[in-house]
Design an enzyme around this catalytic site. Structure first.
Site, PDB file in Angstrom:
ATOM      1  N   ARG A 103     -11.925  -9.554  -3.069  1.00 34.85           N
ATOM      2  CA  ARG A 103     -11.699  -9.008  -1.722  1.00 34.85           C
ATOM      3  C   ARG A 103     -11.515  -7.485  -1.776  1.00 34.85           C
ATOM      4  O   ARG A 103     -10.786  -6.965  -2.599  1.00 34.85           O
ATOM      5  CB  ARG A 103     -10.470  -9.665  -1.118  1.00 34.85           C
ATOM      6  N   ILE A 104     -12.191  -6.785  -0.898  1.00 36.55           N
ATOM      7  CA  ILE A 104     -12.044  -5.337  -0.776  1.00 36.55           C
ATOM      8  C   ILE A 104     -11.319  -5.038   0.528  1.00 36.55           C
ATOM      9  O   ILE A 104     -11.678  -5.560   1.575  1.00 36.55           O
ATOM     10  CB  ILE A 104     -13.426  -4.631  -0.746  1.00 36.55           C
ATOM     11  N   THR A 128       0.836  -1.197   0.000  1.00 33.78           N
ATOM     12  CA  THR A 128       0.000   0.000   0.000  1.00 33.78           C
ATOM     13  C   THR A 128       0.875   1.252   0.000  1.00 33.78           C
ATOM     14  O   THR A 128       1.920   1.271   0.639  1.00 33.78           O
ATOM     15  CB  THR A 128      -0.913   0.024   1.241  1.00 33.78           C
TER      16      THR A 128
END
Lengths: 131, 199
Positions: free
Chosen positions: A29-30, A1
Site C-alpha cells: 500500500r502506498i 506520520t
C-alpha cells in the site's frame, strides 16, 4: 506520520514527510506521504506537509491545492489552508501544516486533534494537540 | 521577506481520552524537535536541510508513526515511506516500501540529490540505500511492543484498515476486550472514536 515545513531566512521553502502508514495495512500500500502534491509539496510560495488518512489526502491533492490557491487565486496562507480543509477534504480525515515564503505558519485539521508545533523568527512558538 | 519559520506535525487523529502523560510526552518530543529546527535556522541553514534534519529526529522517536514505532502491515512487517521537496527549484525525492532504512527521509533526500529519478520503491529503494551507504537496521528495530499490541487490537476489532493507532489497554481510554464497545457517540470511518489513538 511526521512532517516539517520550513522557510529559511532567504525565503526558500521546503517540506518533508515520513510515515509508517496505516496500522494493519495491506503490504504494498502506498499512502499520501511520498506522493508529491498529495501529502508533500513546496514551491517558491509555500511548503506543506499533510497527515491523516492517506487515501483522502490523495483524493484531495491537499498539499498542492494549498499552493495552487495562493498562486492562482491570490489567497493568503491561512486562507488557502482553511479552504482546502473545509472544501477539499472529507470530514474527519486529515490535517496539514504549512509555511509561506513571507515567514508565516499555518495549520488546519478536521480530525479530533493533530500533534503540531510552530515557531517563527519574531519569537512566536507554540506546541499543541487539540483545536 | 518575513524571516524564517518552521512548523512540524506528529500525526492527526488523536484519541480524545489520550492520557495527560502521553500528551505531555508527545509535546516534549515536538518541542525538542522544534528547538533543533530553530537552532539550525538561526545558524543560517537552508530550508531543505532543516526539513530533513527535523524529520530525522521525529523518525527516531517511537512516539510517532514513522521510523522506529512505525505502523505495521497486516503481516506484522514495516513498510515505511517518505518524501522531501525543495521549493527553490521544485526538486523532489520520494521513497516507499522501506524495511531496513533507519531514516527514510534521508534516503528520499538522496533520491533527490544523487539519482536521476524522483521516486524509488521497495527493492529498488533498498538497493539504492545500500549503494549510497545509508544506515540500515534489522526490521525488528522498527517494531515496538506497543505496535505489536496495536496490530493485534486492529485485527480483533475489525478487518478494515486503520488510519490511526489503536490504543493499548489502559493507555488511551480503551482495552483489548472492549475495543468496539466504548463508544462516546462520535464515530470515525464507521468505528467508535474511542478506539483511535495518535497516528
Amino acid at each position: 506520520t511526521v512532517g516539517c515545513a520550513v522557510v529559511d531566512s532567504q525565503g526558500w521553502c521546503a517540506a518533508a514527510t515520513s510515515t509508517g502508514g496505516l496500522m494493519n495495512k495491506m503490504t504494498g500500500r502506498i499512502g499520501d506521504s511520498p506522493l508529491i502534491g498529495a501529502g508533500t509539496y513546496a514551491c517558491n510560495l509555500c511548503a506543506v506537509s499533510c497527515t491523516g488518512e492517506g487515501e483522502a489526502i490523495i483524493r484531495g491533492t491537499l498539499a498542492r491545492d494549498v499552493a495552487a490557491l495562493m498562486e492562482y487565486k491570490g489567497l493568503g496562507l491561512q486562507e488557502a489552508v482553511d479552504y482546502v480543509i473545509n472544501e477539499r477534504l472529507d470530514e474527519g480525515k486529515a490535517g496539514l501544516i504549512a509555511v509561506s515564503n513571507r515567514g508565516e505558519v499555518a495549520y488546519g485539521f478536521n480530525t479530533i486533534g493533530m500533534f503540531r508545533g510552530s515557531a517563527t523568527e519574531n519569537g512566536f512558538m507554540e506546541v499543541g494537540i487539540w483545536e | 521577506m518575513g524571516g524564517w519559520a518552521i512548523t512540524i506535525h506528529g500525526g492527526a487523529g488523536v484519541d480524545p481520552n489520550l492520557p495527560m502523560e502521553r500528551q505531555e510526552q508527545a509535546k516534549a518530543v515536538l518541542g525538542r524537535c522544534l528547538e533543533i529546527g530553530i537552532a539550525a535556522l538561526r545558524s543560517g541553514a537552508a530550508a531543505v536541510d532543516v526539513a530533513e534534519l527535523v524529520v530525522r529526529e521525529l523518525e527516531t522517536d517511537p512516539v510517532f508513526n514513522s521510523g522506529r514505532g512505525s505502523a505495521l502491515t497486516a503481516l506484522g512487517t514495516v513498510e515505511m515511506e517518505a518524501s522531501i521537496m525543495d521549493g527553490r527549484h521544485r526538486r523532489i525525492g520520494a521513497v516507499s516500501g522501506l524495511s531496513t532504512v533507519k531514516n527514510p527521509v534521508s534516503l528520499a533526500r538522496l533520491v533527490m540529490d544523487k539519482s536521476p529519478h524522483s521516486y524509488l520503491a521497495f527493492s529498488g529503494a533498498e538497493d539504492f540505500a545500500r549503494a549510497q551507504g545509508v544506515e540500515t537496521v534489522d526490521n525488528s528495530y522498527f517494531i515496538t511492543e506497543e505496535n505489536v499490541g496495536m496490530l493485534k487490537l486492529a485485527k480483533e476489532a475489525n478487518s478494515i484498515l486503520f488510519d490511526y493507532r489503536v490504543p493499548l489497554e489502559n493507555t488511551c481510554g480503551t482495552s483489548a476486550g472492549s475495543v468496539v464497545t466504548m463508544d462516546s457517540g462520535m464515530q470515525m470511518n464507521g468505528l467508535p472514536i474511542s478506539i483511535y489513538a495518535p497516528e
